[in-house]
Design a protein around this motif. Structure first.
Motif, PDB file in Angstrom:
ATOM      1  N   ALA A 294       0.837  -1.211   0.000  1.00  0.00           N
ATOM      2  CA  ALA A 294       0.000   0.000   0.000  1.00  0.00           C
ATOM      3  C   ALA A 294       0.869   1.257   0.000  1.00  0.00           C
ATOM      4  CB  ALA A 294      -0.939  -0.004   1.200  1.00  0.00           C
ATOM      5  N   ASP A 295       1.931   1.252   0.798  1.00  0.00           N
ATOM      6  CA  ASP A 295       2.836   2.402   0.830  1.00  0.00           C
ATOM      7  C   ASP A 295       3.517   2.602  -0.523  1.00  0.00           C
ATOM      8  OD1 ASP A 295       2.179   2.803   3.478  1.00  0.00           O
ATOM      9  OD2 ASP A 295       4.002   1.868   4.273  1.00  0.00           O
ATOM     10  N   THR A 296       3.974   1.499  -1.144  1.00  0.00           N
ATOM     11  CA  THR A 296       4.641   1.574  -2.443  1.00  0.00           C
ATOM     12  C   THR A 296       3.695   2.115  -3.510  1.00  0.00           C
ATOM     13  OG1 THR A 296       6.100  -0.260  -1.880  1.00  0.00           O
ATOM     14  CG2 THR A 296       5.841   0.235  -4.219  1.00  0.00           C
ATOM     15  N   LEU A 297       2.473   1.561  -3.550  1.00  0.00           N
ATOM     16  CA  LEU A 297       1.497   1.997  -4.546  1.00  0.00           C
ATOM     17  C   LEU A 297       1.096   3.460  -4.341  1.00  0.00           C
ATOM     18  CD1 LEU A 297      -0.846  -1.098  -4.781  1.00  0.00           C
ATOM     19  CD2 LEU A 297       0.630  -0.205  -6.578  1.00  0.00           C
ATOM     20  N   THR A 298       0.926   3.863  -3.105  1.00  0.00           N
ATOM     21  CA  THR A 298       0.553   5.247  -2.821  1.00  0.00           C
ATOM     22  C   THR A 298       1.650   6.193  -3.292  1.00  0.00           C
ATOM     23  OG1 THR A 298      -0.811   4.582  -0.944  1.00  0.00           O
ATOM     24  CG2 THR A 298      -0.086   6.877  -0.997  1.00  0.00           C
ATOM     25  N   ALA A 299       2.910   5.822  -3.046  1.00  0.00           N
ATOM     26  CA  ALA A 299       4.031   6.662  -3.486  1.00  0.00           C
ATOM     27  C   ALA A 299       4.098   6.752  -5.005  1.00  0.00           C
ATOM     28  CB  ALA A 299       5.344   6.113  -2.936  1.00  0.00           C
ATOM     29  N   GLU A 300       3.786   5.652  -5.703  1.00  0.00           N
ATOM     30  CA  GLU A 300       3.891   5.627  -7.164  1.00  0.00           C
ATOM     31  C   GLU A 300       2.655   6.158  -7.873  1.00  0.00           C
ATOM     32  OE1 GLU A 300       4.895   1.684  -8.418  1.00  0.00           O
ATOM     33  OE2 GLU A 300       6.798   1.702  -7.339  1.00  0.00           O
ATOM     34  N   LEU A 301       1.471   5.857  -7.334  1.00  0.00           N
ATOM     35  CA  LEU A 301       0.241   6.126  -8.076  1.00  0.00           C
ATOM     36  C   LEU A 301      -0.680   7.143  -7.427  1.00  0.00           C
ATOM     37  CD1 LEU A 301      -0.679   2.416  -8.869  1.00  0.00           C
ATOM     38  CD2 LEU A 301       0.536   4.004 -10.344  1.00  0.00           C
ATOM     39  N   GLY A 302      -0.520   7.366  -6.151  1.00  0.00           N
ATOM     40  CA  GLY A 302      -1.448   8.224  -5.431  1.00  0.00           C
ATOM     41  C   GLY A 302      -1.477   9.644  -5.986  1.00  0.00           C
ATOM     42  N   SER A 303      -2.651  10.219  -6.005  1.00  0.00           N
ATOM     43  CA  SER A 303      -2.817  11.611  -6.434  1.00  0.00           C
ATOM     44  C   SER A 303      -4.099  12.138  -5.806  1.00  0.00           C
ATOM     45  CB  SER A 303      -2.879  11.709  -7.964  1.00  0.00           C
ATOM     46  OG  SER A 303      -4.139  11.288  -8.441  1.00  0.00           O
ATOM     47  N   ASP A 304      -4.483  13.341  -6.202  1.00  0.00           N
ATOM     48  CA  ASP A 304      -5.686  13.927  -5.621  1.00  0.00           C
ATOM     49  C   ASP A 304      -6.961  13.216  -6.059  1.00  0.00           C
ATOM     50  OD1 ASP A 304      -5.201  14.873  -8.185  1.00  0.00           O
ATOM     51  OD2 ASP A 304      -6.218  16.773  -7.836  1.00  0.00           O
ATOM     52  N   VAL A 305      -6.928  12.417  -7.132  1.00  0.00           N
ATOM     53  CA  VAL A 305      -8.127  11.685  -7.570  1.00  0.00           C
ATOM     54  C   VAL A 305      -7.971  10.164  -7.441  1.00  0.00           C
ATOM     55  CG1 VAL A 305      -8.913  13.475  -9.157  1.00  0.00           C
ATOM     56  CG2 VAL A 305      -7.453  11.630 -10.003  1.00  0.00           C
TER      57      VAL A 305
END
Length: 134
Positions: free
Chosen positions: A64-75
């Motif tokens: 979850a941390d890895t994906l959030t760092a790579e893909l997370g954004s305001d949407v």
């Protein structure tokens, strides 16, 4: 246009799904959300005894941390759950009321003709629109 789009992402293959995320952004209505979902398969019980009891939780948190760092954004929101891929996708979509699923697929081989791929099972059993990308 869709208000809530689910994009399933296989663990270890996150970078291969940029086309799915881009397609989801194009299909997203103003004010909508994209949920990226990754599913960690649970260890069989005969193997689980060889690992610490909290191994699955640690792996889920790390992904979850890895994906959030790579893909997370305001949407884009990131979610990681454990379970069988098709069942987890369908259950998550229904529970969180996603109105579209954007899923990647590969060219089907013989085993897919006999068993069906995850994308094919999601298409057959989803109660919302499904966009399949190759």
């Amino acid at each position: 246009m869709f208000k809530h789009i689910l994009v399933p992402v296989a663990p270890g293959h996150e970078k291969e799904y940029s086309a799915s995320i881009e397609a989801a952004k194009k299909l997203l209505a103003d004010g909508g959300r994209i949920s990226v979902l990754s599913i960690m398969e649970e260890l069989p019980s005969y193997m689980a005894s060889y690992f610490p009891k909290d191994q699955l939780k640690k792996a889920i948190d790390e992904l979850a941390d890895t994906l959030t760092a790579e893909l997370g954004s305001d949407v884009i929101d990131v979610h990681v759950v454990s379970g069988h891929s098709t069942n987890a996708i369908l259950t998550w979509q229904e529970k969180h009321k996603a109105d579209c699923v954007v899923v990647s697929s590969h060219r089907p081989g013989l085993s897919d003709l006999l068993l069906g791929s995850t994308a094919a099972r999601v298409v057959r059993h989803s109660n919302c629109s499904v966009v399949v990308l190759r």
